[in-house]
Design a protein around this motif. Sequence first.
Motif, PDB file in Angstrom:
ATOM      1  N   LEU A  72      49.373  27.211  50.170  1.00  0.00           N
ATOM      2  CA  LEU A  72      49.744  28.573  50.530  1.00  0.00           C
ATOM      3  C   LEU A  72      48.933  29.559  49.697  1.00  0.00           C
ATOM      4  O   LEU A  72      48.605  29.275  48.545  1.00  0.00           O
ATOM      5  N   PRO A  73      48.641  30.729  50.244  1.00  0.00           N
ATOM      6  CA  PRO A  73      47.975  31.757  49.432  1.00  0.00           C
ATOM      7  C   PRO A  73      48.896  32.220  48.296  1.00  0.00           C
ATOM      8  O   PRO A  73      50.122  32.233  48.442  1.00  0.00           O
ATOM      9  N   LEU A  74      48.297  32.607  47.195  1.00  0.00           N
ATOM     10  CA  LEU A  74      49.050  33.139  46.065  1.00  0.00           C
ATOM     11  C   LEU A  74      48.713  34.618  45.938  1.00  0.00           C
ATOM     12  O   LEU A  74      47.611  34.990  45.531  1.00  0.00           O
ATOM     13  N   GLY A  75      49.668  35.464  46.341  1.00  0.00           N
ATOM     14  CA  GLY A  75      49.477  36.905  46.249  1.00  0.00           C
ATOM     15  C   GLY A  75      50.051  37.444  44.953  1.00  0.00           C
ATOM     16  O   GLY A  75      50.719  36.718  44.206  1.00  0.00           O
ATOM     17  N   LEU A  76      49.818  38.712  44.684  1.00  0.00           N
ATOM     18  CA  LEU A  76      50.280  39.293  43.426  1.00  0.00           C
ATOM     19  C   LEU A  76      50.882  40.673  43.651  1.00  0.00           C
ATOM     20  O   LEU A  76      50.277  41.531  44.302  1.00  0.00           O
ATOM     21  N   VAL A  77      52.076  40.858  43.134  1.00  0.00           N
ATOM     22  CA  VAL A  77      52.692  42.180  43.084  1.00  0.00           C
ATOM     23  C   VAL A  77      52.358  42.781  41.727  1.00  0.00           C
ATOM     24  O   VAL A  77      52.713  42.228  40.693  1.00  0.00           O
ATOM     25  N   ARG A  78      51.653  43.881  41.761  1.00  0.00           N
ATOM     26  CA  ARG A  78      51.189  44.510  40.528  1.00  0.00           C
ATOM     27  C   ARG A  78      52.253  45.449  39.952  1.00  0.00           C
ATOM     28  O   ARG A  78      52.889  46.217  40.658  1.00  0.00           O
ATOM     29  N   ASN A  79      52.427  45.328  38.637  1.00  0.00           N
ATOM     30  CA  ASN A  79      53.183  46.324  37.869  1.00  0.00           C
ATOM     31  C   ASN A  79      54.600  46.558  38.380  1.00  0.00           C
ATOM     32  O   ASN A  79      55.008  47.696  38.640  1.00  0.00           O
ATOM     33  N   LEU A  80      55.366  45.479  38.516  1.00  0.00           N
ATOM     34  CA  LEU A  80      56.792  45.612  38.833  1.00  0.00           C
ATOM     35  C   LEU A  80      57.509  46.075  37.563  1.00  0.00           C
ATOM     36  O   LEU A  80      57.547  45.348  36.570  1.00  0.00           O
ATOM     37  N   PRO A  81      58.081  47.288  37.571  1.00  0.00           N
ATOM     38  CA  PRO A  81      58.657  47.823  36.336  1.00  0.00           C
ATOM     39  C   PRO A  81      60.112  47.395  36.140  1.00  0.00           C
ATOM     40  O   PRO A  81      61.010  47.805  36.877  1.00  0.00           O
ATOM     41  N   VAL A  82      60.362  46.577  35.125  1.00  0.00           N
ATOM     42  CA  VAL A  82      61.709  46.067  34.858  1.00  0.00           C
ATOM     43  C   VAL A  82      62.024  46.252  33.378  1.00  0.00           C
ATOM     44  O   VAL A  82      61.315  45.733  32.513  1.00  0.00           O
ATOM     45  N   ASN A  83      63.059  46.995  33.095  1.00  0.00           N
ATOM     46  CA  ASN A  83      63.503  47.219  31.713  1.00  0.00           C
ATOM     47  C   ASN A  83      62.367  47.712  30.824  1.00  0.00           C
ATOM     48  O   ASN A  83      62.232  47.307  29.668  1.00  0.00           O
ATOM     49  N   GLY A  84      61.531  48.577  31.374  1.00  0.00           N
ATOM     50  CA  GLY A  84      60.461  49.168  30.597  1.00  0.00           C
ATOM     51  C   GLY A  84      59.207  48.331  30.461  1.00  0.00           C
ATOM     52  O   GLY A  84      58.262  48.733  29.779  1.00  0.00           O
ATOM     53  N   THR A  85      59.166  47.173  31.120  1.00  0.00           N
ATOM     54  CA  THR A  85      58.000  46.287  31.067  1.00  0.00           C
ATOM     55  C   THR A  85      57.409  46.139  32.459  1.00  0.00           C
ATOM     56  O   THR A  85      58.150  46.001  33.441  1.00  0.00           O
TER      57      THR A  85
END
Length: 415
Positions: A54-67
């Motif tokens: 399967l292709p491996l995609g990327l979600v950039r910069n998911l902001p969680v608890n300041g990170t």
Amino acid sequence: MTKFYELTTAERLQQLVAEGSLSAEDAALLKQATALPADVASHLSENQIGQFTLPLGLVRNLPVNGTLHQVAMATEEPSVVAAASNGARLAGLNGGVQATAAPHRVVAEVVFADLSDLTAAQGVLKAHEAELFQVAQAAHPSIVKRGGGLKQVTTTVVERFLKLRLLIDPSQAMGANISNTIAEAVAAAAGAWLDQPALVAILTNASAQLTTATVTLDPATLATKHEAGAVIAQRIAALSDLAHVDPERAATHNKGIMNGIEAAVLATGNDTRAVAAAVSAYSHERPLSTWTLVEGQLKGKISLPLPVGVVGGAISALPLAPVALRLGGFQTVATLQEALAALGLVQNLAALRALAGPGIQAGHMALQANALAMAAGAQGEEITLVAAALQGERKELAVAKRLLTQLRTKAGKNQ
């Protein structure tokens, strides 16, 4: 005669071709799929005949608890990654997602059936409770050294069954193998005291340990080309209300959430079936998330069980799973759970915003053009050219084939 599982991968393919189950062309394709080292693939699956990539995609910069987390997603659906990325962007404009994870615990059950005196048997097990902890510790001493192991034992009567409920801390592992090992050891000891073997000793995929994520959004940030943000926010809240009263809508509402979560669970080498079973048991045809308008702000909240780990099993065996964990900065189970819950929430936000605005198909089908081009037989640069031509056409395979034929005819004339 050698059994099928005793053959090598090449021998299995040869046998399948000989018996007519596979064509030689199909077997050649299976031989070419080698994303994993051959020894890893052969030891991770029974009767292994190839690898499914399967292709491996990327979600950039998911902001969680300041990170900001970089979340890898293993999926064949481009709109899933695109929607999650858009949702992460919207959350980032509004201070990010806040998330908390309950202590990571796994429950195992040891159950006895058809005992002549359930009350007396329950008393026997309670009297031996201290010994059960000793049995559990001896069954898996390494987890005890890491601060985990059996934490609580509860003995209950459930109709004609006597049940030992074992609450286990698996540390940073998902915990299925740890819990099953402890459960079977406890079952053997308890069975000796009751003079009867246990009916079953295994973990439950139901989970009361929930991870919760919340986000608060300024409606102005939700505006689309054709709708004001306040209108979009009102429609998102209405769609949420609908999911709470309509089980058919709730199923699709939750499916959209799980699109992102399961892709990220798979990318990190975790068990997608365990997560799906836990979520299904918890949801009971109810929506996992809720969106409400409070004092002019759109507030989203999601709570769900996420039985995952960051060490052990396939997580350590699959070469890319540790890469996905390092990429996301997921060193603990809690951090991974919090990011997964946040991912599900922003995935849901993006889907509801699309439903409240232009509809789901416009963006989805635009991204499906590449897949249609490849299904039509396009290769190399043809994929991009056919996909681009499809943007002004109906997104159908027959149309993609026609466009590919036209492209090749034109290319032939120009040579």
